[in-house]
Write a protein that holds these residues in place. Structure first.
Motif, short mmCIF file in Angstrom:
data_model
loop_
_atom_site.label_atom_id
_atom_site.label_comp_id
_atom_site.label_asym_id
_atom_site.label_seq_id
_atom_site.Cartn_x
_atom_site.Cartn_y
_atom_site.Cartn_z
N THR A 1 0.71 -1.05 -0.06
CA THR A 1 0.07 -0.04 0.06
C THR A 1 0.90 1.15 0.25
OG1 THR A 1 -0.11 -0.03 2.44
CG2 THR A 1 -2.00 -1.16 1.23
N ALA A 2 2.10 1.21 0.68
CA ALA A 2 2.80 2.34 0.74
C ALA A 2 3.53 2.56 -0.52
CB ALA A 2 4.08 2.05 1.84
N ALA A 3 3.60 1.52 -1.52
CA ALA A 3 4.10 1.60 -2.77
C ALA A 3 2.95 1.68 -3.76
CB ALA A 3 4.98 0.02 -3.22
N GLY A 4 1.85 2.19 -3.45
CA GLY A 4 0.77 2.45 -4.40
C GLY A 4 -0.15 1.61 -4.89
N VAL A 5 -0.01 0.28 -4.24
CA VAL A 5 -1.01 -0.81 -4.56
C VAL A 5 -2.19 -0.60 -3.57
CG1 VAL A 5 -1.32 -3.15 -4.53
CG2 VAL A 5 1.07 -2.35 -5.17
N VAL A 6 -3.53 -0.57 -4.21
CA VAL A 6 -4.54 -0.50 -3.43
C VAL A 6 -5.31 -2.11 -3.43
CG1 VAL A 6 -7.10 0.36 -3.32
CG2 VAL A 6 -5.22 1.80 -4.23
N LEU A 7 -5.29 -2.69 -2.54
CA LEU A 7 -5.63 -4.05 -2.11
C LEU A 7 -7.19 -4.16 -2.04
CD1 LEU A 7 -2.78 -4.95 -0.05
CD2 LEU A 7 -3.46 -6.49 -1.60
N VAL A 8 -7.87 -5.25 -2.63
CA VAL A 8 -9.39 -5.41 -2.61
C VAL A 8 -9.22 -7.13 -2.44
CG1 VAL A 8 -11.28 -5.60 -3.29
CG2 VAL A 8 -9.86 -3.80 -4.20
N LYS A 9 -9.28 -7.38 -0.92
CA LYS A 9 -9.34 -8.80 -0.66
C LYS A 9 -10.54 -9.38 -0.55
CE LYS A 9 -6.68 -8.33 2.77
NZ LYS A 9 -5.66 -8.61 3.86
N VAL A 10 -11.06 -10.50 -1.15
CA VAL A 10 -12.38 -10.94 -1.23
C VAL A 10 -12.25 -12.54 -0.83
CG1 VAL A 10 -14.45 -11.50 -2.45
CG2 VAL A 10 -13.19 -9.32 -2.79
N PHE A 11 -13.14 -12.84 -0.04
CA PHE A 11 -13.44 -14.39 0.27
C PHE A 11 -14.82 -14.80 -0.27
CE2 PHE A 11 -14.87 -17.61 3.32
CZ PHE A 11 -14.09 -18.75 2.91
N LEU A 12 -14.53 -15.55 -0.97
CA LEU A 12 -15.85 -16.09 -1.59
C LEU A 12 -16.37 -17.28 -0.63
CD1 LEU A 12 -15.23 -15.88 -5.39
CD2 LEU A 12 -16.11 -14.29 -4.22
N HIS A 13 -17.60 -16.93 -0.05
CA HIS A 13 -17.98 -17.92 0.88
C HIS A 13 -19.20 -18.82 0.59
CE1 HIS A 13 -19.07 -19.23 4.87
NE2 HIS A 13 -19.98 -18.67 5.10
N ILE A 14 -18.98 -20.03 0.17
CA ILE A 14 -19.81 -21.03 -0.24
C ILE A 14 -20.11 -22.28 0.93
CG2 ILE A 14 -19.36 -20.77 -2.58
CD1 ILE A 14 -18.07 -23.52 -2.54
N SER A 15 -21.37 -22.68 0.82
CA SER A 15 -21.65 -23.63 1.66
C SER A 15 -21.19 -25.16 1.16
CB SER A 15 -23.30 -23.66 2.00
OG SER A 15 -23.78 -24.24 0.69
N LYS A 16 -21.17 -25.95 2.30
CA LYS A 16 -20.53 -27.20 1.77
C LYS A 16 -21.49 -27.88 0.93
CE LYS A 16 -18.36 -31.46 3.95
NZ LYS A 16 -18.42 -32.20 5.24
N VAL A 17 -22.87 -27.88 0.88
CA VAL A 17 -23.86 -28.30 0.24
C VAL A 17 -23.80 -27.97 -1.24
CG1 VAL A 17 -26.22 -28.39 -0.31
CG2 VAL A 17 -25.36 -28.83 2.08
N GLU A 18 -23.63 -26.40 -1.40
CA GLU A 18 -23.30 -25.84 -2.91
C GLU A 18 -22.17 -26.50 -3.42
OE1 GLU A 18 -24.06 -23.45 -6.10
OE2 GLU A 18 -25.42 -23.97 -4.43
N GLN A 19 -20.82 -26.67 -2.73
CA GLN A 19 -19.90 -27.18 -3.32
C GLN A 19 -19.93 -28.66 -3.82
OE1 GLN A 19 -16.59 -28.85 -1.24
NE2 GLN A 19 -15.19 -27.57 -1.94
N ALA A 20 -20.70 -29.26 -3.29
CA ALA A 20 -20.99 -30.63 -3.71
C ALA A 20 -21.58 -30.70 -4.92
CB ALA A 20 -21.94 -31.45 -2.58
N GLU A 21 -22.82 -29.80 -4.79
CA GLU A 21 -23.42 -29.66 -6.28
C GLU A 21 -22.74 -29.03 -7.53
OE1 GLU A 21 -26.94 -27.15 -5.35
OE2 GLU A 21 -27.67 -28.54 -4.10
N ARG A 22 -21.59 -28.26 -7.18
CA ARG A 22 -20.75 -27.72 -8.16
C ARG A 22 -19.68 -29.07 -8.58
NH1 ARG A 22 -19.97 -21.36 -6.28
NH2 ARG A 22 -22.04 -20.99 -6.23
#
Length: 304
Positions: free
Chosen positions: A187-208
């Motif tokens: 960030t001091a070097a000019g990088v703007v961080l956008v950190k995202v955790f995509l939160h899925i369920s165990k049931v949805e993961q099984a379906e995918r």
């Protein structure tokens, strides 16, 4: 600067999504208290209409046009100024099938590829293992003026050793502090961080995962190790809960996006990026030449 398409974008309710979805720093984040099928910040049906999925997808298209324009301004500013340092880095983390690829395709895909720097991280290579765990991350950082996207990231070097017990705790535990220091450096070097955790369920993961097995065109996306990792679901959830709280800082906060509904996931990430770009106060660089003179020169050659 406001584009006409931006006038049709409906802002999230309850304030900026950067605040609504932000992971509280300090102790572990209670992921069980966050419903992966919820839609925080999404306007109610009175504003969206009854077909909220279709509405959200249309909104992502509109937001995408604005993102493409802002990314172009970021890119143009760096091209015009050799000393420019600003860049945006989107960090995506999720369990297998969490939607990292889909998010990149539908949200980041709206932007000009010339200004986008995408890097996916798998298990470290033999060469990478001979270096500090952040060595390969530093080499993958986007140049000034670009949007960087990490599909998985430096956080894998805490998650995997911890859950798979590939290293003792006294080796992976200090990496939290190293990552915090590294992100402050960025960030001091000019990088703007956008950190995202995509939160899925165990049931949805099984379906995918089953959907990948049922579709021959998607077999390449399946790996038997996905089931092995799924067997450690609770361990991974606990590890994510720790790192989300431990490494959500003022300069680089984490955001938890409920991701069972793909259309909401895309809508939320698009708005997180939009709100981030809005903080940069971007504009196109002024011409560094005499416009009138260049017009005269060009018109003087028009008859040739």
């Amino acid at each position: 600067m406001v584009d006409n398409c931006e006038l049709d974008v409906l802002a999230p309710t309850d304030g900026a999504l950067r605040d609504v979805l932000r992971a509280a720093p300090g102790g572990p984040v209670d992921l069980q208290a966050i419903d992966p099928r919820s839609t925080p910040g999404l306007p109610d049906a009175q504003l969206t209409g009854p077909e909220r999925k279709g509405w959200a997808r249309r909104q992502v298209e509109l937001v995408g046009r604005g993102l493409a324009r802002q990314q172009e301004m970021l890119f143009a500013g760096a091209k015009a100024d050799p000393d420019a340092r600003r860049r945006v880095l989107l960090v995506l983390q999720a369990m297998d099938c969490g939607g990292k690829d889909g998010t990149i395709k539908r949200v980041v895909g709206a932007m000009n590829p010339l200004g986008v720097h995408i890097r996916a991280f798998g298990p470290p290579s033999a060469e990478e293992l001979r270096h500090h765990f952040l060595w390969r991350i530093r080499r993958a950082l986007p140049p000034a003026g670009q949007l960087g996207v990490f599909n998985r990231s430096h956080y894998e070097d805490v998650l995997v050793p911890r859950v798979q017990e590939r290293a003792p705790e006294h080796l992976w535990r200090p990496r939290y502090a190293e990552i915090d220091d590294f992100e402050r450096e960025l960030t001091a070097a000019g990088v703007v961080l956008v950190k995202v955790f995509l939160h899925i369920s165990k049931v949805e993961q099984a379906e995918r995962l089953l959907a990948r097995l049922d579709d021959p065109t998607r077999h390449w996306k399946y790996h038997p190790s996905d089931v092995d990792a799924r067997a450690r679901w609770d361990d991974y959830q606990a590890a994510y809960a720790d790192l989300l709280g431990r490494c959500s800082t003022d300069v680089a906060p984490w955001h938890v996006v409920p991701a069972d509904r793909k259309w909401y996931r895309d809508w939320a990430v698009a708005h997180l990026l939009r709100e981030t770009f809005d903080t940069l106060d971007l504009g196109y660089p002024p011409a560094d030449f005499d416009i009138g003179r260049e017009r005269e020169r060009l018109l003087g050659t028009a008859g040739r």
